[in-house]
Design an enzyme around this catalytic site. Structure first.
Site, PDB file in Angstrom:
ATOM      1  N   SER A   1      30.591  -5.392  75.001  1.00 22.03           N
ATOM      2  CA  SER A   1      31.934  -5.559  75.555  1.00 22.03           C
ATOM      3  C   SER A   1      33.005  -4.922  74.677  1.00 22.03           C
ATOM      4  CB  SER A   1      32.238  -7.048  75.750  1.00 22.03           C
ATOM      5  OG  SER A   1      32.069  -7.763  74.539  1.00 22.03           O
TER       6      SER A   1
ATOM      7  N   ASP B   1      39.801 -16.546  71.770  1.00 25.94           N
ATOM      8  CA  ASP B   1      38.856 -15.425  71.642  1.00 25.94           C
ATOM      9  C   ASP B   1      39.328 -14.543  70.488  1.00 25.94           C
ATOM     10  OD1 ASP B   1      37.356 -13.111  71.821  1.00 25.94           O
ATOM     11  OD2 ASP B   1      37.591 -12.861  73.984  1.00 25.94           O
TER      12      ASP B   1
ATOM     13  N   HIS C   1      37.533 -10.088  70.971  1.00 23.74           N
ATOM     14  CA  HIS C   1      38.023  -8.966  71.765  1.00 23.74           C
ATOM     15  C   HIS C   1      39.490  -8.678  71.459  1.00 23.74           C
ATOM     16  CE1 HIS C   1      34.512 -10.590  73.991  1.00 23.74           C
ATOM     17  NE2 HIS C   1      34.237  -9.296  74.100  1.00 23.74           N
TER      18      HIS C   1
END
Length: 454
Positions: A177, A430, A433
């Site tokens: 990702s 998070d 990311h």
């Protein structure tokens, strides 16, 4: 003739002038202060760094934080020297020449005038997981930093020029990702050259394994392919892959590699999925989901498993890419910021949540960034991979400072936070990311630089 007697120790000492001691002391001090400059001047550095053929520029006005150095990365800081011609190079014949500038060593400079390079609202391809403004991030200071290499300037990113040079070509990102985020960033950057929605397209396969952006007028594509380990693994489902007992199959690079064939530029990445402990399980034979003794697995150190995958990637490149016409890149590990004690954060159990400033310590290295992995890459590139012209995009150190640039809680939450989580947002932040626009645009400025100005 009788030889004269040797001088006495007293006589020897008498001949040593105090100026000698001063001279020695001066030389030692000079060496300590300017040793690195001397080594650069004499060309005696053991590790080659890239040359850039555009004009050096001053750092510019604004806040500067911090100054990264090659010494803080403990790993490869750039591409290995390659004596053949590098395709797509715009500077002369594209061969590596004398060292001029390490674009991965420098500082972050606040740039209110030219950053961000695009607006979140102007790029319809940013996934909900990376669209921080749309999900309520109240400030955008993280978007307004420019990477300034020490001793030179990055060339301005020119979307039209890039697409023109990639006319009829395929650029493919392969990885996890974080690789998808870098892919999305590049697509957003290229929209400046194809503003008309009718002149472009974006499609994702039903299984989410592959996404393709097409600029029709240039007959060029930018693609992403999901392969978090590069090798075949039990986490290959791009939509459902939350697996704790992860494993990869030895010798399986061709399982995914058949989908990469024909790409003109490939940007690989893999790191975070390997970080499940000190050891990693390798499937030697049999299916992934077999019970009992129908499958054969072995445990090796995580670094050994990672190096195995890296070697297989290089072997695939040898067999399937023509280095006279294609390029191979590898993006180094993307750091996380899950432990605020790493940078001296005051709140116990804190992380990137609420962080709006970057880390100011030039030597900072987070506890979640495994130096052993960086060493493993360097050992493979200097050993088995010495014949493969892979360009190493060392974004790790410059990204380590950016605790302010993560998506944190400003993203689509696939599982709604519980009342307890809402009361303590850091529990669901998070810190892996990155928001777009943001840090990964700099990664692609470096990709642009190393592709066209190696």
């Amino acid at each position: 003739m009788k030889a004269p007697p040797p001088p006495s120790p007293v006589a020897k000492r008498a001949r040593v002038s105090p100026f000698v001691f001063l001279l020695v002391l001066f030389l030692l001090l000079f060496s300590f202060l300017y040793g690195e400059d001397l080594k650069e001047l004499l060309g005696s550095q053991a590790q080659a760094r890239p040359s850039l053929h555009f004009n050096a520029a001053a750092a510019g006005d604004g806040i500067e934080l911090p100054a990264a150095t090659a010494a803080t990365t403990e790993g490869r800081t750039t591409t290995r020297r390659w004596r053949g011609r590098l395709p797509f190079a715009a500077n002369g014949d594209g061969e590596e020449e004398e060292e001029e500038c390490d674009v991965f060593s420098g500082r972050w400079v606040r740039d209110e005038a030219a950053r961000p390079l695009y607006r979140e609202a102007d790029c319809p391809y940013i996934p909900a997981q990376l669209a921080c403004e749309a999900h309520g991030r109240p400030e955008t200071a993280y978007q307004r930093w420019r990477w300034q290499p020490r001793g030179c300037a990055l060339p301005a990113f020119d979307a039209a020029a890039m697409l023109d040079r990639l006319r009829g070509k395929r650029v493919m990102f392969v990885g996890d990702s974080l690789g998808r985020g870098q892919f999305t960033s590049l697509v957003c950057l290229l929209l400046a050259a194809v503003p008309d929605p009718a002149a472009r397209s974006f499609a994702t396969s039903p299984d989410q394994q592959r996404s393709v952006f097409t600029a029709a007028a240039y007959n060029a594509t930018v693609e992403f392919y999901w392969a978090p380990f590069l090798l075949q693994s039990n986490a290959d489902n791009a939509a459902v892959h939350r697996i704790s007992d992860r494993m990869v199959r030895r010798g399986s690079i061709g399982h995914h590699g058949r989908h990469w064939e024909g790409a003109d530029v490939i940007v690989f990445n893999t790191y975070l999925w390997w970080c499940t402990g000190l050891q990693f399980r390798i499937l030697e034979d049999g299916p992934f989901d077999a019970g009992g003794n129908s499958s054969t697995t072995t445990w090796v150190s995580t670094e050994e498993a990672y190096a195995m995958a890296f070697r297989e990637m290089l072997q695939w490149a040898r067999e399937h890419m023509d280095f006279a016409t294609t390029r191979v890149f590898f993006t180094s590990m993307s750091p996380t910021h899950g432990k605020s004690q790493d940078w001296g954060g005051g709140e116990p159990g804190g992380n990137c949540y609420g962080e709006t400033e970057m880390i100011g310590d030039a030597a900072y290295w987070g506890s979640d960034s495994r130096r052993g992995v960086m060493r493993a890459i360097g050992e493979v590139l200097d050993g088995d991979g010495a014949d493969v012209p892979v360009t190493f995009l060392n974004v790790t150190q410059l990204s380590l400072y950016r605790k302010d640039a993560h998506t944190s809680v400003y993203k689509k939450q696939w599982t709604p936070p519980t009342p307890e989580q809402l009361a303590d947002p850091k529990t669901y932040a998070d810190c892996v990311h990155w928001c777009l626009p943001g840090l990964q645009d700099t990664w692609n400025e470096l990709l642009y630089t190393k592709l066209f100005y190696p």
